[in-house]
Write a protein that holds these residues in place. Structure first.
Motif, PDB file in Angstrom:
ATOM      1  N   PHE A 259     -37.461  14.736   1.263  1.00 33.57           N
ATOM      2  CA  PHE A 259     -37.085  15.668   0.516  1.00 33.57           C
ATOM      3  C   PHE A 259     -35.503  15.837  -0.074  1.00 33.57           C
ATOM      4  O   PHE A 259     -34.838  15.529   0.741  1.00 33.57           O
ATOM      5  CB  PHE A 259     -37.436  17.081   1.007  1.00 33.57           C
ATOM      6  CG  PHE A 259     -38.689  17.446   0.957  1.00 33.57           C
ATOM      7  CD1 PHE A 259     -39.371  17.743  -0.251  1.00 33.57           C
ATOM      8  CD2 PHE A 259     -39.422  17.366   2.282  1.00 33.57           C
ATOM      9  CE1 PHE A 259     -40.640  18.415  -0.096  1.00 33.57           C
ATOM     10  CE2 PHE A 259     -40.862  17.769   1.984  1.00 33.57           C
ATOM     11  CZ  PHE A 259     -41.521  18.268   0.861  1.00 33.57           C
ATOM     12  N   GLU A 260     -35.500  15.840  -1.315  1.00 34.17           N
ATOM     13  CA  GLU A 260     -34.185  15.692  -2.030  1.00 34.17           C
ATOM     14  C   GLU A 260     -33.711  17.129  -2.582  1.00 34.17           C
ATOM     15  O   GLU A 260     -34.801  17.610  -3.187  1.00 34.17           O
ATOM     16  CB  GLU A 260     -34.179  14.573  -3.203  1.00 34.17           C
ATOM     17  CG  GLU A 260     -32.913  14.412  -3.816  1.00 34.17           C
ATOM     18  CD  GLU A 260     -32.936  13.335  -4.889  1.00 34.17           C
ATOM     19  OE1 GLU A 260     -31.777  13.329  -5.675  1.00 34.17           O
ATOM     20  OE2 GLU A 260     -33.782  12.723  -5.207  1.00 34.17           O
ATOM     21  N   PRO A 261     -32.502  17.611  -2.389  1.00 30.91           N
ATOM     22  CA  PRO A 261     -32.250  18.854  -2.788  1.00 30.91           C
ATOM     23  C   PRO A 261     -31.815  18.796  -4.392  1.00 30.91           C
ATOM     24  O   PRO A 261     -31.457  17.765  -4.717  1.00 30.91           O
ATOM     25  CB  PRO A 261     -30.978  19.103  -1.933  1.00 30.91           C
ATOM     26  CG  PRO A 261     -30.339  18.042  -1.505  1.00 30.91           C
ATOM     27  CD  PRO A 261     -31.630  16.850  -1.529  1.00 30.91           C
TER      28      PRO A 261
ATOM     29  N   CYS B  95     -37.575  18.606  -3.387  1.00 31.04           N
ATOM     30  CA  CYS B  95     -38.443  17.605  -4.293  1.00 31.04           C
ATOM     31  C   CYS B  95     -38.784  16.184  -3.353  1.00 31.04           C
ATOM     32  O   CYS B  95     -37.991  15.760  -3.064  1.00 31.04           O
ATOM     33  CB  CYS B  95     -38.060  17.404  -5.406  1.00 31.04           C
ATOM     34  SG  CYS B  95     -39.652  16.407  -6.395  1.00 31.04           S
ATOM     35  N   HIS B  96     -40.218  16.041  -3.208  1.00 31.67           N
ATOM     36  CA  HIS B  96     -40.431  14.729  -2.499  1.00 31.67           C
ATOM     37  C   HIS B  96     -41.315  13.898  -3.531  1.00 31.67           C
ATOM     38  O   HIS B  96     -42.176  14.542  -3.960  1.00 31.67           O
ATOM     39  CB  HIS B  96     -41.297  15.059  -1.178  1.00 31.67           C
ATOM     40  CG  HIS B  96     -41.609  14.000  -0.410  1.00 31.67           C
ATOM     41  ND1 HIS B  96     -42.400  12.705  -1.038  1.00 31.67           N
ATOM     42  CD2 HIS B  96     -41.376  13.645   0.822  1.00 31.67           C
ATOM     43  CE1 HIS B  96     -42.200  11.765  -0.079  1.00 31.67           C
ATOM     44  NE2 HIS B  96     -41.566  12.464   1.099  1.00 31.67           N
ATOM     45  N   ARG B  97     -40.408  13.122  -4.124  1.00 30.76           N
ATOM     46  CA  ARG B  97     -41.117  12.385  -5.439  1.00 30.76           C
ATOM     47  C   ARG B  97     -42.291  11.649  -5.191  1.00 30.76           C
ATOM     48  O   ARG B  97     -43.112  11.634  -5.849  1.00 30.76           O
ATOM     49  CB  ARG B  97     -39.806  11.428  -5.814  1.00 30.76           C
ATOM     50  CG  ARG B  97     -38.577  12.267  -6.467  1.00 30.76           C
ATOM     51  CD  ARG B  97     -37.745  11.511  -6.987  1.00 30.76           C
ATOM     52  NE  ARG B  97     -36.468  11.955  -7.079  1.00 30.76           N
ATOM     53  CZ  ARG B  97     -36.054  12.409  -8.270  1.00 30.76           C
ATOM     54  NH1 ARG B  97     -36.914  12.672  -9.289  1.00 30.76           N
ATOM     55  NH2 ARG B  97     -34.871  13.103  -8.613  1.00 30.76           N
ATOM     56  N   ASP B  98     -42.239  11.050  -4.046  1.00 30.86           N
ATOM     57  CA  ASP B  98     -43.501  10.343  -3.714  1.00 30.86           C
ATOM     58  C   ASP B  98     -44.885  11.063  -3.700  1.00 30.86           C
ATOM     59  O   ASP B  98     -45.850  10.685  -3.762  1.00 30.86           O
ATOM     60  CB  ASP B  98     -43.217   9.386  -2.463  1.00 30.86           C
ATOM     61  CG  ASP B  98     -42.369   8.138  -2.598  1.00 30.86           C
ATOM     62  OD1 ASP B  98     -42.065   7.972  -3.862  1.00 30.86           O
ATOM     63  OD2 ASP B  98     -41.742   7.694  -1.629  1.00 30.86           O
TER      64      ASP B  98
ATOM     65  N   VAL C 214     -40.741  22.094  -2.744  1.00 30.08           N
ATOM     66  CA  VAL C 214     -40.555  23.360  -1.958  1.00 30.08           C
ATOM     67  C   VAL C 214     -39.402  24.336  -2.334  1.00 30.08           C
ATOM     68  O   VAL C 214     -38.310  23.584  -2.679  1.00 30.08           O
ATOM     69  CB  VAL C 214     -40.134  23.140  -0.276  1.00 30.08           C
ATOM     70  CG1 VAL C 214     -39.984  24.199   0.394  1.00 30.08           C
ATOM     71  CG2 VAL C 214     -41.348  22.068   0.231  1.00 30.08           C
ATOM     72  N   GLU C 215     -39.635  25.577  -2.698  1.00 30.07           N
ATOM     73  CA  GLU C 215     -38.771  26.508  -3.284  1.00 30.07           C
ATOM     74  C   GLU C 215     -38.571  27.381  -2.326  1.00 30.07           C
ATOM     75  O   GLU C 215     -39.442  28.047  -1.659  1.00 30.07           O
ATOM     76  CB  GLU C 215     -39.371  26.907  -4.657  1.00 30.07           C
ATOM     77  CG  GLU C 215     -39.421  26.082  -5.658  1.00 30.07           C
ATOM     78  CD  GLU C 215     -37.996  26.067  -6.550  1.00 30.07           C
ATOM     79  OE1 GLU C 215     -37.075  25.394  -5.758  1.00 30.07           O
ATOM     80  OE2 GLU C 215     -37.738  26.598  -7.548  1.00 30.07           O
ATOM     81  N   ILE C 216     -37.045  27.759  -2.111  1.00 32.58           N
ATOM     82  CA  ILE C 216     -36.848  29.051  -1.251  1.00 32.58           C
ATOM     83  C   ILE C 216     -36.327  30.241  -1.943  1.00 32.58           C
ATOM     84  O   ILE C 216     -35.778  30.469  -2.816  1.00 32.58           O
ATOM     85  CB  ILE C 216     -35.801  28.681  -0.358  1.00 32.58           C
ATOM     86  CG1 ILE C 216     -35.675  27.083   0.195  1.00 32.58           C
ATOM     87  CG2 ILE C 216     -35.422  29.582   0.875  1.00 32.58           C
ATOM     88  CD1 ILE C 216     -36.961  27.086   1.032  1.00 32.58           C
ATOM     89  N   ASP C 217     -37.466  31.364  -1.779  1.00 34.18           N
ATOM     90  CA  ASP C 217     -37.207  32.283  -2.737  1.00 34.18           C
ATOM     91  C   ASP C 217     -36.364  33.417  -2.020  1.00 34.18           C
ATOM     92  O   ASP C 217     -36.081  33.562  -0.828  1.00 34.18           O
ATOM     93  CB  ASP C 217     -38.472  33.255  -2.839  1.00 34.18           C
ATOM     94  CG  ASP C 217     -39.482  32.471  -3.825  1.00 34.18           C
ATOM     95  OD1 ASP C 217     -38.939  31.712  -4.399  1.00 34.18           O
ATOM     96  OD2 ASP C 217     -40.788  32.664  -3.778  1.00 34.18           O
ATOM     97  N   GLY C 218     -35.281  33.920  -2.907  1.00 32.63           N
ATOM     98  CA  GLY C 218     -34.499  35.065  -2.429  1.00 32.63           C
ATOM     99  C   GLY C 218     -34.317  36.253  -3.556  1.00 32.63           C
ATOM    100  O   GLY C 218     -34.650  35.805  -4.706  1.00 32.63           O
TER     101      GLY C 218
ATOM    102  N   VAL D 150     -46.370  23.226  -5.945  1.00 34.77           N
ATOM    103  CA  VAL D 150     -45.169  23.665  -5.505  1.00 34.77           C
ATOM    104  C   VAL D 150     -45.335  24.832  -4.359  1.00 34.77           C
ATOM    105  O   VAL D 150     -46.474  25.561  -4.136  1.00 34.77           O
ATOM    106  CB  VAL D 150     -44.537  24.908  -6.461  1.00 34.77           C
ATOM    107  CG1 VAL D 150     -43.315  25.529  -6.178  1.00 34.77           C
ATOM    108  CG2 VAL D 150     -44.232  23.860  -7.906  1.00 34.77           C
ATOM    109  N   ILE D 151     -44.516  24.776  -3.237  1.00 32.10           N
ATOM    110  CA  ILE D 151     -44.677  25.601  -1.993  1.00 32.10           C
ATOM    111  C   ILE D 151     -43.537  26.568  -1.992  1.00 32.10           C
ATOM    112  O   ILE D 151     -42.605  25.971  -2.007  1.00 32.10           O
ATOM    113  CB  ILE D 151     -44.979  24.917  -0.650  1.00 32.10           C
ATOM    114  CG1 ILE D 151     -46.278  24.054  -0.700  1.00 32.10           C
ATOM    115  CG2 ILE D 151     -44.755  25.739   0.499  1.00 32.10           C
ATOM    116  CD1 ILE D 151     -46.464  23.269   0.780  1.00 32.10           C
TER     117      ILE D 151
END
Length: 329
Positions: A237-239, A257-260, A265-269, A301-302
């Protein structure tokens, strides 16, 4: 607000006790904070005094980080007592240095969650824990200490190293990420300071935290997520990855994001839904539109909440989805 201040405002001991049950909160012996205005006319003097003086407001984030605010009061109280150096406080003046999370708060570094409720200090020849104070027996060289206002604290580099030695990486890595992102220090500088203060215990933890550090992350929650990825064996995963539209405009920037695997993954706040002056409803609508655009490109998207960063199940799910998409990709 101190007990002495309340007495000067005309409150008796019994009245102070009643105020604590109403609009005051006792943080430590002789130290109180106002928790909110009340309708008791007898307490108007408290609010009048606050409006006329310099004061600090508690930060409210509506999560576990709110528990850190009382620690700020304790740190300020001790600094003021040592700074005045009257009576027994003369013994500690010049010998005591704020360290670890206490020093981090003075430096403005993020504490992602309340890992400590005591004020932390270094003092030579003393190692002891009190109810509101944790004294560690370490002699700090002058190059590793500085004055920030009335606070005698360890330097940013020494603070980061000590936190990485004595706390878990989900505490130290958010601080390191922030310090690197804001260019308060560098990895080379941190490694140089580490060589100046080697210890038989904890140096491996410092190196591990440094290896997990990435200044591209923009929030403590993202740093904690990266630590959890490492702990669960999740790699790739790249930020802060940007996606562009047909005309070169940025249509989305995602936390991870994991391109392959085409997995995001999004962190909600709460802050995510009050950005750019938009209402939460407008921000949520924009997020849904952005997510639809990403899904149209084949990405899944998670989303994780701050609380989910401290649970195992969400990361086991990410690991399973990642493995599945890599197999079918």
């Amino acid at each position: 607000m101190t007990t002495a201040k309340l007495y000067r405002l005309g409150f008796s001991k019994d009245e102070v006790r009643r105020a604590v049950r109403c609009c005051l909160r006792r943080i430590a012996r002789g130290r109180y904070v106002a928790t909110g205005s009340c309708e008791d006319a007898r307490h108007e003097a408290i609010w009048a005094a606050l409006s006329e003086e310099d004061f600090e407001e508690f930060a409210h984030r509506d999560d576990m980080r709110d528990e850190i605010e009382p620690l700020r009061v304790l740190i300020r109280t001790r600094a003021e007592q040592i700074h005045t150096a009257s009576g027994r406080w003369r013994v500690t003046k010049g010998r005591e240095v704020f360290s670890h999370l206490s020093a981090a708060l003075v430096h403005g570094l993020p504490i992602a969650y309340p890992a400590q409720t005591r004020v932390e200090v270094f003092r030579p020849n003393v190692s002891r824990k009190y109810r509101h104070l944790y004294v560690r027996n370490r002699e700090i060289p002058s190059a590793h200490r500085k004055m920030v206002g009335i606070y005698a604290v360890t330097t940013v580099e020494r603070t980061l190293i000590d936190v990485a030695r004595d706390y878990d990486p989900d505490v130290s890595v958010p601080m390191l990420d922030e310090a690197i992102r804001r260019r308060l220090t560098s990895r080379l500088r941190l490694e140089a300071v580490l060589e100046e203060c080697p210890e038989s215990r904890g140096d491996a933890a410092v190196v591990c935290a440094l290896n997990l550090t990435d200044g591209r992350r923009e929030a403590p929650s993202e740093s904690i997520a990266a630590v959890r990825f490492f702990e669960h064996g999740i790699a790739g995963f790249e930020p802060q990855v940007e996606f562009f539209g047909d005309h070169g405009e940025v249509i989305a920037r995602v936390d991870f994001c994991h391109r392959d695997a085409k997995l995001i993954v999004e962190i909600d706040g709460v802050e995510k839904y009050t950005m750019n002056g938009r209402t939460p409803r407008a921000s949520i609508a924009a997020e849904k539109a952005r997510e639809a655009a990403l899904e149209a490109r084949g990405y899944k998207v998670i989303r994780l909440t701050f609380g989910e960063l401290f649970r195992t199940a969400p990361f086991e799910r990410i690991l399973g989805v990642l493995a599945s998409r890599l197999r079918t990709g």
